[in-house]
Design a protein around this motif. Structure first.
Motif, PDB file in Angstrom:
ATOM      1  N   UNK A 103       0.737  -1.233  -0.036  1.00  0.00           N
ATOM      2  CA  UNK A 103       0.131   0.048  -0.023  1.00  0.00           C
ATOM      3  C   UNK A 103       0.879   1.160  -0.098  1.00  0.00           C
ATOM      4  N   UNK A 104       1.613   1.383   0.799  1.00  0.00           N
ATOM      5  CA  UNK A 104       2.639   2.574   0.820  1.00  0.00           C
ATOM      6  C   UNK A 104       3.222   3.011  -0.610  1.00  0.00           C
ATOM      7  N   UNK A 105       3.319   2.073  -1.556  1.00  0.00           N
ATOM      8  CA  UNK A 105       4.144   1.964  -2.825  1.00  0.00           C
ATOM      9  C   UNK A 105       3.130   2.124  -4.002  1.00  0.00           C
ATOM     10  N   UNK A 106       1.679   2.087  -3.509  1.00  0.00           N
ATOM     11  CA  UNK A 106       1.006   2.317  -4.479  1.00  0.00           C
ATOM     12  C   UNK A 106       0.642   3.636  -5.247  1.00  0.00           C
ATOM     13  N   UNK A 107       1.256   4.112  -6.176  1.00  0.00           N
ATOM     14  CA  UNK A 107       1.250   5.178  -6.761  1.00  0.00           C
ATOM     15  C   UNK A 107      -0.050   6.084  -7.035  1.00  0.00           C
ATOM     16  N   UNK A 108      -1.006   5.421  -7.493  1.00  0.00           N
ATOM     17  CA  UNK A 108      -2.035   6.408  -7.720  1.00  0.00           C
ATOM     18  C   UNK A 108      -2.710   7.146  -6.586  1.00  0.00           C
ATOM     19  N   UNK A 109      -2.589   6.371  -5.190  1.00  0.00           N
ATOM     20  CA  UNK A 109      -2.975   6.774  -4.106  1.00  0.00           C
ATOM     21  C   UNK A 109      -2.370   8.170  -3.579  1.00  0.00           C
ATOM     22  N   UNK A 110      -1.123   8.334  -4.329  1.00  0.00           N
ATOM     23  CA  UNK A 110      -0.387   9.885  -4.062  1.00  0.00           C
ATOM     24  C   UNK A 110      -1.095  10.916  -4.798  1.00  0.00           C
ATOM     25  N   UNK A 111      -1.942  10.706  -5.982  1.00  0.00           N
ATOM     26  CA  UNK A 111      -2.105  11.504  -6.864  1.00  0.00           C
ATOM     27  C   UNK A 111      -3.523  12.122  -6.736  1.00  0.00           C
ATOM     28  N   UNK A 112      -3.703  13.314  -6.902  1.00  0.00           N
ATOM     29  CA  UNK A 112      -5.010  14.154  -6.465  1.00  0.00           C
ATOM     30  C   UNK A 112      -5.953  13.635  -7.728  1.00  0.00           C
ATOM     31  N   UNK A 113      -6.970  13.646  -7.439  1.00  0.00           N
ATOM     32  CA  UNK A 113      -8.263  13.566  -8.557  1.00  0.00           C
ATOM     33  C   UNK A 113      -8.414  11.964  -8.402  1.00  0.00           C
ATOM     34  N   UNK A 114      -7.822  11.051  -7.753  1.00  0.00           N
ATOM     35  CA  UNK A 114      -8.308   9.726  -7.792  1.00  0.00           C
ATOM     36  C   UNK A 114      -8.793   9.635  -6.398  1.00  0.00           C
ATOM     37  N   UNK A 115      -9.678   8.488  -6.437  1.00  0.00           N
ATOM     38  CA  UNK A 115     -10.750   8.061  -5.288  1.00  0.00           C
ATOM     39  C   UNK A 115     -10.389   6.691  -4.987  1.00  0.00           C
ATOM     40  N   UNK A 116     -10.392   6.136  -3.786  1.00  0.00           N
ATOM     41  CA  UNK A 116     -10.279   4.892  -3.552  1.00  0.00           C
ATOM     42  C   UNK A 116     -11.238   4.768  -2.234  1.00  0.00           C
ATOM     43  N   UNK A 117     -12.252   3.835  -2.288  1.00  0.00           N
ATOM     44  CA  UNK A 117     -12.897   3.415  -1.137  1.00  0.00           C
ATOM     45  C   UNK A 117     -12.260   2.107  -0.559  1.00  0.00           C
ATOM     46  N   UNK A 118     -12.102   2.138   0.882  1.00  0.00           N
ATOM     47  CA  UNK A 118     -10.951   1.279   1.376  1.00  0.00           C
ATOM     48  C   UNK A 118     -11.887   0.320   2.569  1.00  0.00           C
ATOM     49  N   UNK A 119     -11.805  -0.848   2.414  1.00  0.00           N
ATOM     50  CA  UNK A 119     -12.528  -1.734   3.359  1.00  0.00           C
ATOM     51  C   UNK A 119     -11.712  -2.664   4.029  1.00  0.00           C
ATOM     52  N   UNK A 149      -0.672  11.264   1.210  1.00  0.00           N
ATOM     53  CA  UNK A 149      -1.479  10.569  -0.162  1.00  0.00           C
ATOM     54  C   UNK A 149      -2.456  11.529  -0.399  1.00  0.00           C
ATOM     55  N   UNK A 150      -2.392  12.056  -1.625  1.00  0.00           N
ATOM     56  CA  UNK A 150      -3.416  13.360  -2.021  1.00  0.00           C
ATOM     57  C   UNK A 150      -4.552  12.603  -2.629  1.00  0.00           C
ATOM     58  N   UNK A 151      -4.587  11.456  -2.900  1.00  0.00           N
ATOM     59  CA  UNK A 151      -6.288  11.083  -3.443  1.00  0.00           C
ATOM     60  C   UNK A 151      -7.082  10.911  -2.291  1.00  0.00           C
ATOM     61  N   UNK A 152      -8.331  10.830  -2.891  1.00  0.00           N
ATOM     62  CA  UNK A 152      -9.310  11.032  -1.809  1.00  0.00           C
ATOM     63  C   UNK A 152      -9.333   9.276  -1.123  1.00  0.00           C
ATOM     64  N   UNK A 153      -9.246   9.367   0.008  1.00  0.00           N
ATOM     65  CA  UNK A 153      -9.209   7.972   0.450  1.00  0.00           C
ATOM     66  C   UNK A 153     -10.554   7.821   1.521  1.00  0.00           C
ATOM     67  N   UNK A 154     -11.314   6.905   1.494  1.00  0.00           N
ATOM     68  CA  UNK A 154     -12.662   6.856   2.165  1.00  0.00           C
ATOM     69  C   UNK A 154     -12.628   5.360   2.658  1.00  0.00           C
ATOM     70  N   UNK A 155     -12.335   5.283   4.345  1.00  0.00           N
ATOM     71  CA  UNK A 155     -12.195   4.165   4.802  1.00  0.00           C
ATOM     72  C   UNK A 155     -13.448   3.377   5.394  1.00  0.00           C
ATOM     73  N   UNK A 156     -13.879   2.506   5.311  1.00  0.00           N
ATOM     74  CA  UNK A 156     -14.902   1.616   5.899  1.00  0.00           C
ATOM     75  C   UNK A 156     -14.644   0.543   6.745  1.00  0.00           C
TER      76      UNK A 156
END
Length: 304
Positions: A103-119, A149-156
């Motif tokens: 996860x710390x090496x998941x480059x898209x999570x560092x890029x604004x404009x992306x969104x990840x829903x994390x469960x 990480x500058x993407x939108x991270x939503x935790x569930x």
């Protein structure tokens, strides 16, 4: 969007094994980006099956689902850079390092404009999946924290028997191993289902009833491979006479559930390509349609 939120209760394709299907008629496929358990196993002896730890991607209709974030998640992230902006749903089976270390090496999570829903379910110590992912990124373990990480991270937070509806697909989460708070997942879309269950409770003398429920009549079941086989088991003549007989319970559960196809993954890091070839030959001598996953392998679930 998912119908659950934090406030609610909570590459290479191995065409000889799984045909790579492309084009607009393919709507539900599974791709393997990491197939190891415990720790990565790079090197010349693991090149055919792959050495990255667990990560699979499901492309279901217009949605992208990711299961586990082992070191294979880094490869998937690099692949996705050409497809941004991204929205994806990431499901963790449990919080052992081989499922979160990428996860710390998941480059898209560092890029604004992306969104990840994390469960994910709470860890055995009560930590949320957000705290567990963030904890491995704190100094001195890692140079940048989760907050970078500058993407939108939503935790569930998930509990057993939790169902998540994302437009026209449903993800069902079931607790499969209380000892490690491990979850299994069933993805259902247009009457077809794929199940990811690499950390189920293991008993050599009875069926796993939670797995039986999760895998009922599934098109595809991704199951953990035997992980405690010794090198001298190469010499044993019977495919049912392995030291680790727990795989038999998993396969018996799959058979009782009416699963159409099983793919095994999550290999011990010491099991090299030759050993896994042998393991697959033993598996296929009993279950001819079932195979072992290779890194990069794509398995179609259904086309509409």
């Amino acid at each position: 969007m998912a119908d659950s939120d934090p406030a609610s209760p909570s590459p290479r394709t191995f065409n000889a094994i799984a045909n790579m299907v492309t084009g607009p008629t393919v709507n539900f496929v599974v791709q393997f980006w990491g197939v190891r358990g415990k720790v990565s196993a790079p090197g010349k002896e693991t090149v055919r099956y792959g050495g990255n730890t667990s990560c699979i991607e499901m492309r279901v209709g217009s949605k992208r689902l990711i299961f586990d974030g082992g070191s294979g998640l880094r490869l998937l992230g690099n692949h996705l850079l050409r497809q941004m902006p991204l929205e994806a749903y990431i499901f963790f089976t449990h919080c052992h390092w081989d499922s979160i270390q990428g996860f710390p090496f998941f480059t898209p999570a560092f890029i604004p404009g992306n969104c990840f829903h994390i469960y994910g379910a709470k860890a055995t110590n009560g930590d949320s999946i957000e705290k567990r992912l963030g904890g491995q990124m704190l100094a001195p373990n890692f140079p940048v924290p989760l907050q970078v990480m500058q993407s939108e991270l939503k935790f569930y937070e998930l509990g057993s028997s939790h169902k998540i509806t994302v437009d026209d697909l449903v993800v069902e989460a079931v607790l499969l191993n209380p000892a490690s708070s491990s979850m299994g997942y069933r993805v259902t879309w247009k009457g077809h289902s794929a199940v990811y269950a690499i950390a189920h409770s293991q008993s050599p003398d009875r069926l796993d009833h939670n797995l039986l429920h999760l895998a009922r009549h599934a098109d595809l079941l991704i199951l953990d491979a035997p992980c405690n086989i010794r090198a001298d088991d190469f010499l044993k003549p019977s495919p049912l006479d392995w030291q680790d007989q727990l795989w038999q319970t998993g396969m018996a559960t799959a058979k009782a559930a009416g699963v159409k196809r099983v793919v095994m993954s999550h290999y011990h890091p010491d099991h090299d390509d030759d050993f896994l070839d042998w393991m697959e030959s033993q598996l296929k001598s009993v279950f001819p349609n079932d195979v072992l996953a290779r890194e990069g392998m794509i398995v179609p679930v259904c086309s509409v």
